[in-house]
Design a protein around this motif. Structure first.
Motif, PDB file in Angstrom:
ATOM      1  N   PRO A 127      -8.316 -39.215  19.637  1.00 52.24           N
ATOM      2  CA  PRO A 127      -9.000 -38.079  20.280  1.00 52.24           C
ATOM      3  C   PRO A 127      -8.283 -36.776  19.902  1.00 52.24           C
ATOM      4  CG  PRO A 127      -7.731 -39.358  21.891  1.00 52.24           C
ATOM      5  CD  PRO A 127      -7.552 -40.037  20.574  1.00 52.24           C
ATOM      6  N   VAL A 128      -9.017 -35.794  19.427  1.00 49.22           N
ATOM      7  CA  VAL A 128      -8.426 -34.511  19.000  1.00 49.22           C
ATOM      8  C   VAL A 128      -9.301 -33.406  19.561  1.00 49.22           C
ATOM      9  CG1 VAL A 128      -7.578 -33.197  17.008  1.00 49.22           C
ATOM     10  CG2 VAL A 128      -7.886 -35.651  16.775  1.00 49.22           C
ATOM     11  N   MET A 129      -8.693 -32.271  19.830  1.00 52.08           N
ATOM     12  CA  MET A 129      -9.430 -31.110  20.331  1.00 52.08           C
ATOM     13  C   MET A 129     -10.265 -30.500  19.196  1.00 52.08           C
ATOM     14  SD  MET A 129      -9.772 -28.944  22.818  1.00 52.08           S
ATOM     15  CE  MET A 129     -10.314 -27.269  23.055  1.00 52.08           C
ATOM     16  N   PRO A 130     -11.596 -30.405  19.385  1.00 55.44           N
ATOM     17  CA  PRO A 130     -12.403 -29.789  18.312  1.00 55.44           C
ATOM     18  C   PRO A 130     -12.103 -28.298  18.210  1.00 55.44           C
ATOM     19  CG  PRO A 130     -13.777 -30.860  19.988  1.00 55.44           C
ATOM     20  CD  PRO A 130     -12.391 -30.805  20.528  1.00 55.44           C
ATOM     21  N   LEU A 131     -11.992 -27.783  17.008  1.00 58.29           N
ATOM     22  CA  LEU A 131     -11.766 -26.344  16.842  1.00 58.29           C
ATOM     23  C   LEU A 131     -13.096 -25.636  16.656  1.00 58.29           C
ATOM     24  CD1 LEU A 131      -8.642 -26.284  14.493  1.00 58.29           C
ATOM     25  CD2 LEU A 131      -8.725 -26.172  16.979  1.00 58.29           C
ATOM     26  N   GLY A 132     -13.148 -24.372  17.085  1.00 57.15           N
ATOM     27  CA  GLY A 132     -14.363 -23.564  16.940  1.00 57.15           C
ATOM     28  C   GLY A 132     -15.537 -24.259  17.579  1.00 57.15           C
ATOM     29  N   THR A 133     -16.654 -24.301  16.863  1.00 53.68           N
ATOM     30  CA  THR A 133     -17.833 -24.971  17.418  1.00 53.68           C
ATOM     31  C   THR A 133     -18.058 -26.329  16.745  1.00 53.68           C
ATOM     32  OG1 THR A 133     -19.233 -23.832  15.857  1.00 53.68           O
ATOM     33  CG2 THR A 133     -18.994 -22.792  18.004  1.00 53.68           C
ATOM     34  N   SER A 134     -17.020 -26.834  16.096  1.00 53.46           N
ATOM     35  CA  SER A 134     -17.165 -28.154  15.466  1.00 53.46           C
ATOM     36  C   SER A 134     -17.312 -29.212  16.558  1.00 53.46           C
ATOM     37  CB  SER A 134     -15.926 -28.471  14.620  1.00 53.46           C
ATOM     38  OG  SER A 134     -14.822 -28.749  15.465  1.00 53.46           O
ATOM     39  N   ARG A 135     -17.836 -30.365  16.203  1.00 51.74           N
ATOM     40  CA  ARG A 135     -17.935 -31.433  17.210  1.00 51.74           C
ATOM     41  C   ARG A 135     -17.638 -32.772  16.554  1.00 51.74           C
ATOM     42  NH1 ARG A 135     -22.801 -34.181  16.936  1.00 51.74           N
ATOM     43  NH2 ARG A 135     -24.231 -33.210  15.481  1.00 51.74           N
ATOM     44  N   SER A 136     -17.105 -33.685  17.395  1.00 46.66           N
ATOM     45  CA  SER A 136     -16.795 -35.001  16.839  1.00 46.66           C
ATOM     46  C   SER A 136     -18.030 -35.889  16.950  1.00 46.66           C
ATOM     47  CB  SER A 136     -15.623 -35.624  17.593  1.00 46.66           C
ATOM     48  OG  SER A 136     -15.991 -35.874  18.911  1.00 46.66           O
ATOM     49  N   VAL A 137     -18.111 -36.875  16.074  1.00 46.86           N
ATOM     50  CA  VAL A 137     -19.166 -37.884  16.196  1.00 46.86           C
ATOM     51  C   VAL A 137     -18.484 -39.217  16.475  1.00 46.86           C
ATOM     52  CG1 VAL A 137     -20.908 -36.744  14.774  1.00 46.86           C
ATOM     53  CG2 VAL A 137     -19.199 -38.178  13.677  1.00 46.86           C
ATOM     54  N   ASP A 138     -19.246 -40.163  17.074  1.00 50.92           N
ATOM     55  CA  ASP A 138     -18.549 -41.338  17.573  1.00 50.92           C
ATOM     56  C   ASP A 138     -18.386 -42.464  16.563  1.00 50.92           C
ATOM     57  OD1 ASP A 138     -21.093 -42.146  17.486  1.00 50.92           O
ATOM     58  OD2 ASP A 138     -21.410 -42.256  19.661  1.00 50.92           O
ATOM     59  N   SER A 139     -18.933 -42.302  15.365  1.00 43.41           N
ATOM     60  CA  SER A 139     -18.687 -43.356  14.372  1.00 43.41           C
ATOM     61  C   SER A 139     -18.735 -42.761  12.970  1.00 43.41           C
ATOM     62  CB  SER A 139     -19.727 -44.471  14.490  1.00 43.41           C
ATOM     63  OG  SER A 139     -20.972 -43.992  14.022  1.00 43.41           O
ATOM     64  N   LEU A 140     -18.089 -43.483  12.067  1.00 42.57           N
ATOM     65  CA  LEU A 140     -18.094 -43.064  10.665  1.00 42.57           C
ATOM     66  C   LEU A 140     -19.538 -43.054  10.139  1.00 42.57           C
ATOM     67  CD1 LEU A 140     -16.563 -42.439   8.054  1.00 42.57           C
ATOM     68  CD2 LEU A 140     -16.264 -44.895   7.721  1.00 42.57           C
ATOM     69  N   ASN A 141     -20.309 -44.080  10.532  1.00 43.36           N
ATOM     70  CA  ASN A 141     -21.691 -44.153  10.047  1.00 43.36           C
ATOM     71  C   ASN A 141     -22.514 -42.953  10.479  1.00 43.36           C
ATOM     72  OD1 ASN A 141     -21.384 -46.419   8.570  1.00 43.36           O
ATOM     73  ND2 ASN A 141     -22.077 -47.844  10.180  1.00 43.36           N
ATOM     74  N   SER A 142     -22.338 -42.505  11.743  1.00 45.66           N
ATOM     75  CA  SER A 142     -23.115 -41.326  12.175  1.00 45.66           C
ATOM     76  C   SER A 142     -22.755 -40.136  11.293  1.00 45.66           C
ATOM     77  CB  SER A 142     -22.821 -40.918  13.615  1.00 45.66           C
ATOM     78  OG  SER A 142     -22.724 -42.010  14.424  1.00 45.66           O
ATOM     79  N   LEU A 143     -21.452 -39.979  11.027  1.00 49.39           N
ATOM     80  CA  LEU A 143     -21.040 -38.837  10.191  1.00 49.39           C
ATOM     81  C   LEU A 143     -21.689 -38.920   8.807  1.00 49.39           C
ATOM     82  CD1 LEU A 143     -17.690 -37.093   9.885  1.00 49.39           C
ATOM     83  CD2 LEU A 143     -18.579 -38.136   7.810  1.00 49.39           C
ATOM     84  N   LEU A 144     -21.658 -40.126   8.226  1.00 50.51           N
ATOM     85  CA  LEU A 144     -22.201 -40.281   6.874  1.00 50.51           C
ATOM     86  C   LEU A 144     -23.697 -39.990   6.841  1.00 50.51           C
ATOM     87  CD1 LEU A 144     -20.278 -43.573   5.953  1.00 50.51           C
ATOM     88  CD2 LEU A 144     -19.803 -41.270   5.071  1.00 50.51           C
ATOM     89  N   GLU A 145     -24.388 -40.370   7.925  1.00 47.86           N
ATOM     90  CA  GLU A 145     -25.862 -40.228   7.938  1.00 47.86           C
ATOM     91  C   GLU A 145     -26.317 -38.777   8.107  1.00 47.86           C
ATOM     92  OE1 GLU A 145     -26.828 -43.012  10.994  1.00 47.86           O
ATOM     93  OE2 GLU A 145     -26.332 -44.725   9.693  1.00 47.86           O
ATOM     94  N   ILE A 146     -25.467 -37.943   8.744  1.00 45.68           N
ATOM     95  CA  ILE A 146     -25.905 -36.571   9.060  1.00 45.68           C
ATOM     96  C   ILE A 146     -25.444 -35.539   8.032  1.00 45.68           C
ATOM     97  CG2 ILE A 146     -25.905 -34.790  10.880  1.00 45.68           C
ATOM     98  CD1 ILE A 146     -24.796 -36.895  12.805  1.00 45.68           C
ATOM     99  N   SER A 147     -24.349 -35.841   7.309  1.00 44.87           N
ATOM    100  CA  SER A 147     -23.678 -34.768   6.547  1.00 44.87           C
ATOM    101  C   SER A 147     -24.325 -34.474   5.198  1.00 44.87           C
ATOM    102  CB  SER A 147     -22.223 -35.159   6.307  1.00 44.87           C
ATOM    103  OG  SER A 147     -21.583 -35.407   7.530  1.00 44.87           O
ATOM    104  N   ASP A 148     -24.300 -33.189   4.846  1.00 45.87           N
ATOM    105  CA  ASP A 148     -24.680 -32.792   3.482  1.00 45.87           C
ATOM    106  C   ASP A 148     -23.479 -32.939   2.552  1.00 45.87           C
ATOM    107  OD1 ASP A 148     -27.364 -31.832   4.144  1.00 45.87           O
ATOM    108  OD2 ASP A 148     -26.281 -30.303   5.301  1.00 45.87           O
ATOM    109  N   PHE A 149     -22.284 -32.694   3.109  1.00 42.17           N
ATOM    110  CA  PHE A 149     -21.027 -32.864   2.361  1.00 42.17           C
ATOM    111  C   PHE A 149     -20.119 -33.727   3.220  1.00 42.17           C
ATOM    112  CE2 PHE A 149     -22.782 -28.850   1.164  1.00 42.17           C
ATOM    113  CZ  PHE A 149     -22.611 -28.802  -0.218  1.00 42.17           C
ATOM    114  N   VAL A 150     -19.466 -34.687   2.592  1.00 43.35           N
ATOM    115  CA  VAL A 150     -18.489 -35.502   3.327  1.00 43.35           C
ATOM    116  C   VAL A 150     -17.131 -35.282   2.650  1.00 43.35           C
ATOM    117  CG1 VAL A 150     -17.748 -37.867   3.840  1.00 43.35           C
ATOM    118  CG2 VAL A 150     -20.193 -37.239   4.002  1.00 43.35           C
ATOM    119  N   SER A 151     -16.126 -34.889   3.428  1.00 48.70           N
ATOM    120  CA  SER A 151     -14.798 -34.680   2.848  1.00 48.70           C
ATOM    121  C   SER A 151     -13.794 -35.575   3.577  1.00 48.70           C
ATOM    122  CB  SER A 151     -14.403 -33.204   2.949  1.00 48.70           C
ATOM    123  OG  SER A 151     -13.257 -32.971   2.169  1.00 48.70           O
ATOM    124  N   ILE A 152     -12.981 -36.286   2.793  1.00 48.24           N
ATOM    125  CA  ILE A 152     -12.104 -37.307   3.379  1.00 48.24           C
ATOM    126  C   ILE A 152     -10.674 -36.768   3.482  1.00 48.24           C
ATOM    127  CG2 ILE A 152     -11.289 -39.683   3.113  1.00 48.24           C
ATOM    128  CD1 ILE A 152     -13.638 -40.075   1.125  1.00 48.24           C
TER     129      ILE A 152
END
Ligand SMILES: O=C(O)C(=O)COP(=O)(O)O
Length: 438
Positions: A208-233
């Motif tokens: 768990p980390v504090m989101p900076l600015g207006t960024s938001r966390s997603v609850d799974s790697l798959n959700s992130l992959l499905e929504i992003s235009d760019f993925v940076s590791i």
């Protein structure tokens, strides 16, 4: 404020009173190690060389990394070694490190060192957890824009004399979704800069980390992959992250999305990425790190990614800026010198953290014992029965996993006792490494 360019007397007098406090502490030196030899590899910054030189150690610098065989030869003789991400300090190498006290990783990653074995041998490992974060984040921003505008392919064609002006599939980055995997020092820097350019930032982290600015966390790697235009590791290499992005994950990404990896080469399955780029499922990729990288400049490099469409390949330059290297040089060399001369293990990657204040210059009778031992019951009792008959002015200890770290300042009238104390402590069967600083 003065406009003449001269400092005001107040500032001068503050500086001189600050400086005048510096010589008040005594400079301890290791007693039982002889003169300290340091090997610095991979072009470590001159700042580090100066700090280590001014501690009075002998230094050998080599601009490249060494092969396992070369390391085995060189490591026998040195008390400290400075490396970056390319030098592999494997068990086979460390087994020959007869005098080694400390390893300085002048970078973020420590996966190139067998940390368990180093710990078992009582060798402390230090790194620089965040000093190149900004440099990596800036490179990724450059790559996001470059991928969006197909800069790699455009530059290549134009430089070959081919004029090919097109807007198709070229985009602004404003309003696009950047998915950051790993929201640590680099991920958070990237998040802030990307938002300032108008991107929408989402991220996934196992902690768990504090989101900076207006960024938001997603609850799974798959959700992130499905929504992003760019993925940076931005994850370290661990058993959990090796091959974390392979065919199954890449197929979750949106058609035309782009992947950026400036973390560790083993995190992405390269053939799967090459297939996705060649089939058009992914719109581009920027890759700075590879599972196997040449160990010195000028060597041939091969990868299935060479020639893939809209693909930018760089030679592991994420942290390679003068600013980052100079900050890292200062941070890690100070940690190494403080460990050797004062025994301070604060911020070590693999050791419990212990610290004792520097001794006053007027105190010429106090020595410092630094001991690493197996973390089993009864060792502190044994140590204290050895040192307890002297005037122990301070002591501190802590443990982590299988090892414990102990420091004590002992004021002695009889300097011959130094030898006796040292011999008795190293005679304990649980002793891993003991040093006397005087
Ligand atoms: O900091 C890191 O871990 C990096 O990957 C950069 O490594 P380098 O110092 O360029 O070998």
């Amino acid at each position: 404020m003065s406009t003449s360019g001269q400092q005001t007397p107040t500032i001068k007098s503050r500086r001189s009173s600050f400086n005048s406090r510096e010589p008040l502490t005594r400079r301890l030196q290791p007693v039982n190690t002889g003169s300290i030899k340091v090997l610095l590899l991979e072009g470590i910054s001159q700042k580090a060389v100066s700090i280590i030189e001014s501690a009075g150690y002998q230094i050998e610098t080599i601009a490249r990394s060494l092969s396992e065989q070369e390391l085995i030869e060189k490591i026998k003789d040195v008390h400290a070694i400075g490396i970056r991400s390319k030098t592999k300090l494997t068990k086979a190498v460390l087994e020959h490190a007869e005098k080694l006290i400390v390893i300085g990783c002048f970078c973020i990653g420590t996966n190139q060192v067998d940390l368990d074995f180093a710990t078992e041998k009582g060798i402390a490992v230090f790194n620089s957890p965040f000093s190149n974060s900004r440099s990596v984040a800036e490179l990724v921003i450059a790559e996001i824009i470059a991928l969006s505008r197909k800069l790699g392919d455009n530059i290549k064609e134009t430089s070959q004399g081919i004029w090919n002006k097109a807007a198709k599939n070229c985009h602004e980055i404003r309003g696009k979704v950047l998915g950051i995997i790993g929201y640590g020092h680099i991920g958070t820097q990237l998040s802030v800069i990307a938002e300032s350019l108008g991107m929408r930032v989402i991220w996934y982290d196992v902690l768990p980390v504090m989101p900076l600015g207006t960024s938001r966390s997603v609850d799974s790697l798959n959700s992130l992959l499905e929504i992003s235009d760019f993925v940076s590791i931005h994850v370290p290499e661990t058993p959990d992250t090796i091959n974390m992005i392979k065919e199954a994950q890449i197929s979750r990404m949106k058609k035309g999305a782009m992947l950026i990896n400036a973390s560790r080469g083993t995190v992405v399955d390269i053939p799967a990425l090459a297939n996705a780029l060649n089939s058009g499922h992914l719109g581009g990729a920027a890759v700075d790190v590879f599972p196997v990288e040449p160990f010195k400049n000028g060597k041939f490099f091969e990868s299935e990614l060479i020639g893939c469409p809209n693909t930018i390949l760089t030679p592991h330059i994420g942290g390679s800026t003068e600013e980052a290297q100079s900050m890292i040089g200062v941070e890690v060399s100070n940690a190494v010198v403080n460990f050797i001369n004062l025994g301070t293990s604060s911020n070590a990657v693999n050791f419990p953290e212990c610290d004792l204040k520097a001794l006053p210059i007027t105190d010429i009778k106090t020595l410092r014992i630094v001991n690493i031992h197996q973390n089993v019951p009864g060792v502190l009792l044994q140590i204290n029965s050895i040192i307890g008959k002297y005037n122990v002015t301070k002591q501190v200890s802590d443990s982590r996993g299988d090892v414990a770290y102990f420091m004590a300042d002992i004021t002695l009238d009889d300097s011959e006792a130094i030898d006796r104390i040292y011999k008795d402590i190293i005679g304990m069967s649980e002793n891993i490494m003991t040093r006397v600083l005087f």
